[in-house]
Design a protein around this motif. Structure first.
Motif, PDB file in Angstrom:
ATOM      1  N   ASN A 289      35.576  30.952  48.841  1.00  0.00           N
ATOM      2  CA  ASN A 289      36.314  29.667  49.403  1.00  0.00           C
ATOM      3  C   ASN A 289      35.403  29.243  50.428  1.00  0.00           C
ATOM      4  O   ASN A 289      34.718  30.169  51.055  1.00  0.00           O
ATOM      5  N   PHE A 290      35.218  27.877  50.683  1.00  0.00           N
ATOM      6  CA  PHE A 290      34.235  27.260  51.551  1.00  0.00           C
ATOM      7  C   PHE A 290      34.458  27.710  52.795  1.00  0.00           C
ATOM      8  O   PHE A 290      35.541  27.634  53.768  1.00  0.00           O
ATOM      9  N   TYR A 291      33.387  28.343  53.574  1.00  0.00           N
ATOM     10  CA  TYR A 291      33.004  28.733  54.620  1.00  0.00           C
ATOM     11  C   TYR A 291      34.120  29.830  55.125  1.00  0.00           C
ATOM     12  O   TYR A 291      34.356  30.465  56.075  1.00  0.00           O
ATOM     13  N   ASP A 292      34.636  30.659  54.119  1.00  0.00           N
ATOM     14  CA  ASP A 292      35.326  31.884  54.286  1.00  0.00           C
ATOM     15  C   ASP A 292      34.415  33.087  54.171  1.00  0.00           C
ATOM     16  O   ASP A 292      34.047  33.258  52.834  1.00  0.00           O
ATOM     17  N   ASN A 293      33.826  33.677  55.195  1.00  0.00           N
ATOM     18  CA  ASN A 293      32.943  34.751  55.026  1.00  0.00           C
ATOM     19  C   ASN A 293      33.775  35.960  54.471  1.00  0.00           C
ATOM     20  O   ASN A 293      34.980  36.287  55.141  1.00  0.00           O
ATOM     21  N   VAL A 294      33.469  36.911  53.633  1.00  0.00           N
ATOM     22  CA  VAL A 294      33.732  38.187  53.075  1.00  0.00           C
ATOM     23  C   VAL A 294      32.709  39.203  53.385  1.00  0.00           C
ATOM     24  O   VAL A 294      31.900  39.208  52.635  1.00  0.00           O
ATOM     25  N   ASP A 295      33.277  40.152  54.124  1.00  0.00           N
ATOM     26  CA  ASP A 295      32.362  41.385  54.337  1.00  0.00           C
ATOM     27  C   ASP A 295      32.288  42.316  53.046  1.00  0.00           C
ATOM     28  O   ASP A 295      31.111  42.733  52.704  1.00  0.00           O
ATOM     29  N   TRP A 296      33.567  42.514  52.543  1.00  0.00           N
ATOM     30  CA  TRP A 296      33.440  43.350  51.578  1.00  0.00           C
ATOM     31  C   TRP A 296      34.944  43.246  50.667  1.00  0.00           C
ATOM     32  O   TRP A 296      35.969  42.980  51.394  1.00  0.00           O
ATOM     33  N   ARG A 297      34.945  42.964  49.223  1.00  0.00           N
ATOM     34  CA  ARG A 297      36.112  42.671  48.737  1.00  0.00           C
ATOM     35  C   ARG A 297      35.702  43.337  47.268  1.00  0.00           C
ATOM     36  O   ARG A 297      34.816  43.320  46.448  1.00  0.00           O
ATOM     37  N   GLN A 298      36.818  44.221  46.577  1.00  0.00           N
ATOM     38  CA  GLN A 298      36.716  44.603  45.396  1.00  0.00           C
ATOM     39  C   GLN A 298      37.157  43.620  44.468  1.00  0.00           C
ATOM     40  O   GLN A 298      38.222  42.925  44.431  1.00  0.00           O
ATOM     41  N   LEU A 299      36.190  43.550  43.382  1.00  0.00           N
ATOM     42  CA  LEU A 299      36.408  42.519  42.258  1.00  0.00           C
ATOM     43  C   LEU A 299      37.282  43.263  41.102  1.00  0.00           C
ATOM     44  O   LEU A 299      38.171  42.698  40.936  1.00  0.00           O
ATOM     45  N   CYS A 300      36.782  44.606  40.925  1.00  0.00           N
ATOM     46  CA  CYS A 300      37.682  45.347  39.802  1.00  0.00           C
ATOM     47  C   CYS A 300      37.247  46.800  39.730  1.00  0.00           C
ATOM     48  O   CYS A 300      36.141  47.049  40.233  1.00  0.00           O
ATOM     49  N   LYS A 301      38.107  47.593  39.317  1.00  0.00           N
ATOM     50  CA  LYS A 301      38.042  49.050  39.245  1.00  0.00           C
ATOM     51  C   LYS A 301      38.127  49.263  37.846  1.00  0.00           C
ATOM     52  O   LYS A 301      39.263  49.168  37.364  1.00  0.00           O
ATOM     53  N   VAL A 302      37.200  49.766  37.156  1.00  0.00           N
ATOM     54  CA  VAL A 302      37.341  50.084  35.539  1.00  0.00           C
ATOM     55  C   VAL A 302      36.840  51.297  35.303  1.00  0.00           C
ATOM     56  O   VAL A 302      36.027  52.029  35.898  1.00  0.00           O
ATOM     57  N   ASN A 303      37.303  51.860  34.258  1.00  0.00           N
ATOM     58  CA  ASN A 303      36.961  53.235  33.369  1.00  0.00           C
ATOM     59  C   ASN A 303      35.956  52.840  32.481  1.00  0.00           C
ATOM     60  O   ASN A 303      36.316  52.429  31.408  1.00  0.00           O
ATOM     61  N   LEU A 304      34.558  52.860  32.749  1.00  0.00           N
ATOM     62  CA  LEU A 304      33.662  52.628  31.587  1.00  0.00           C
ATOM     63  C   LEU A 304      33.438  53.655  30.598  1.00  0.00           C
ATOM     64  O   LEU A 304      33.604  54.831  30.872  1.00  0.00           O
ATOM     65  N   GLN A 305      33.716  53.176  29.380  1.00  0.00           N
ATOM     66  CA  GLN A 305      33.668  54.276  28.095  1.00  0.00           C
ATOM     67  C   GLN A 305      32.156  54.698  27.847  1.00  0.00           C
ATOM     68  O   GLN A 305      31.434  53.566  28.115  1.00  0.00           O
ATOM     69  N   PRO A 306      32.174  55.575  26.998  1.00  0.00           N
ATOM     70  CA  PRO A 306      30.755  55.911  26.663  1.00  0.00           C
ATOM     71  C   PRO A 306      29.880  54.663  25.804  1.00  0.00           C
ATOM     72  O   PRO A 306      28.742  54.425  26.211  1.00  0.00           O
ATOM     73  N   GLU A 307      30.749  53.710  25.184  1.00  0.00           N
ATOM     74  CA  GLU A 307      30.019  52.805  24.483  1.00  0.00           C
ATOM     75  C   GLU A 307      29.678  51.630  25.694  1.00  0.00           C
ATOM     76  O   GLU A 307      28.607  51.225  25.363  1.00  0.00           O
ATOM     77  N   ASP A 308      30.462  51.647  26.676  1.00  0.00           N
ATOM     78  CA  ASP A 308      30.104  50.645  27.733  1.00  0.00           C
ATOM     79  C   ASP A 308      28.855  50.963  28.506  1.00  0.00           C
ATOM     80  O   ASP A 308      27.842  50.185  28.681  1.00  0.00           O
ATOM     81  N   ILE A 309      29.054  52.234  28.854  1.00  0.00           N
ATOM     82  CA  ILE A 309      27.974  52.632  29.578  1.00  0.00           C
ATOM     83  C   ILE A 309      26.535  52.511  28.836  1.00  0.00           C
ATOM     84  O   ILE A 309      25.680  52.255  29.324  1.00  0.00           O
ATOM     85  N   LYS A 310      26.434  52.840  27.443  1.00  0.00           N
ATOM     86  CA  LYS A 310      25.489  52.733  26.753  1.00  0.00           C
ATOM     87  C   LYS A 310      24.856  51.050  26.541  1.00  0.00           C
ATOM     88  O   LYS A 310      23.694  50.916  26.724  1.00  0.00           O
ATOM     89  N   LYS A 311      25.969  50.266  26.521  1.00  0.00           N
ATOM     90  CA  LYS A 311      25.646  48.837  26.720  1.00  0.00           C
ATOM     91  C   LYS A 311      24.755  48.472  27.746  1.00  0.00           C
ATOM     92  O   LYS A 311      23.844  47.918  27.959  1.00  0.00           O
ATOM     93  N   TYR A 312      25.236  48.972  29.091  1.00  0.00           N
ATOM     94  CA  TYR A 312      24.604  48.813  30.396  1.00  0.00           C
ATOM     95  C   TYR A 312      23.297  49.446  30.331  1.00  0.00           C
ATOM     96  O   TYR A 312      22.116  48.988  30.943  1.00  0.00           O
ATOM     97  N   GLN A 313      23.132  50.816  30.012  1.00  0.00           N
ATOM     98  CA  GLN A 313      21.853  51.442  29.753  1.00  0.00           C
ATOM     99  C   GLN A 313      20.790  50.775  29.002  1.00  0.00           C
ATOM    100  O   GLN A 313      19.609  50.425  29.627  1.00  0.00           O
ATOM    101  N   THR A 314      21.182  50.188  27.986  1.00  0.00           N
ATOM    102  CA  THR A 314      20.136  49.338  27.093  1.00  0.00           C
ATOM    103  C   THR A 314      19.778  48.142  27.910  1.00  0.00           C
ATOM    104  O   THR A 314      18.385  47.817  27.989  1.00  0.00           O
TER     105      THR A 314
END
Length: 278
Positions: A106-131
């Motif tokens: 939001n315009f001119y609303d500073n945020v020091d820290w905010r969680q977008l999401c917390k997920v459990n990455l499966q092995p196939e997801d981790i491999k995508k990131y690794q590649t």
């Protein structure tokens, strides 16, 4: 002749139906005069290897967050992600795939820290990131017409002597993004995204699921940069220099399309000529 007209009419109906079914979001106009707390829409575009700008993929081809977690300071419904945006012809030709994101800014609303999401990455997801990280993948986002670039992660090389025995390096995923927006006369004139290596997640081991917490922060600052000169800040950008458009490939594609259309026109003319002669 009647058969041909029916065929063309059917194609026209299906084309219009496809247009309706694939309705896209209207793009946010650049140079908008924002009011305090107005929504600032962050648009995600694409990912790809930095060393080959012609190779790009959808931003969500990697398992990024598509929903925003609800927090005490954010109780409104999350913005819907992965919705396609309307694009210009030139943007489509260079492989842009602009889509909505769940980031709440939001315009001119500073945020020091905010969680977008917390997920459990499966092995196939981790491999995508690794590649992606091993191939120096970058991501591209937009705020109005201002691009933001950053790397998906980093590979930390181990000491050569140690690596000779371990046989591997450490792969880190950047899970925290810091957005900095420059404002002049209630208009966004600059945009920057940075990553925090101190908050990177070690994803070297892909043999088991891993919990990942994606977060972000937002900061608005006053800028003396005029809106008409907003693109001047990209003149010496490290990313902008690497993303030169491959005009030769575009010209070759354009010529190929012209040839195919010409061949199709010749075939259609012959068919119509035979129909008229009967």
């Amino acid at each position: 002749m009647l058969t041909m007209l029916r065929y063309l009419f059917s194609l026209l109906i299906f084309a219009n139906l496809g247009t309706v079914l694939s309705a896209k979001l209207k793009r946010v106009k650049s140079g908008t005069n924002h009011k305090l707390h107005d929504d600032v829409h962050l648009v995600v575009n694409k990912v790809g290897p930095f060393n080959n700008p012609a190779e790009t993929y959808r931003y969500y081809s990697l398992p990024f967050c598509q929903e925003h977690d609800t927090t005490d300071d954010l109780k409104k419904p999350s913005r819907e992600a992965a919705l396609r945006h309307k694009q210009k012809l030139g943007e489509a030709m260079v492989g842009d795939r602009r889509e909505s994101s769940p980031y709440e800014i939001n315009f001119y609303d500073n945020v020091d820290w905010r969680q977008l999401c917390k997920v459990n990455l499966q092995p196939e997801d981790i491999k995508k990131y690794q590649t992606a990280i091993e191939n120096s993948y970058y991501f591209e986002m937009y705020v109005e017409d201002l691009p933001l670039w950053g790397y998906v992660g980093d590979v930390k090389e181990i000491d050569p002597i140690i690596e000779q025995y371990s046989g591997s390096s450490s792969i880190y995923l950047f899970t925290h993004l810091k957005f900095i927006f420059g404002v002049n006369d209630n208009k966004i004139v600059s945009a920057l995204v940075t990553t925090d290596k101190r908050k990177a997640l070690d994803i070297t081991d892909s043999s088991k699921p891993l919990e990942a917490q994606f977060t972000y922060s937002v900061k608005f600052i006053d800028s003396k940069l005029e809106w008409k000169d907003r693109m001047s800040s990209y003149t010496h950008s490290y990313f902008a220099r690497g993303f030169e458009i491959h005009w030769l490939s575009i010209v070759n594609s354009f010529v190929l399309v012209l040839l195919l259309v010409s061949f199709l026109a010749v075939i259609m003319m012959r068919i119509l000529k035979n129909d008229f002669s009967r």
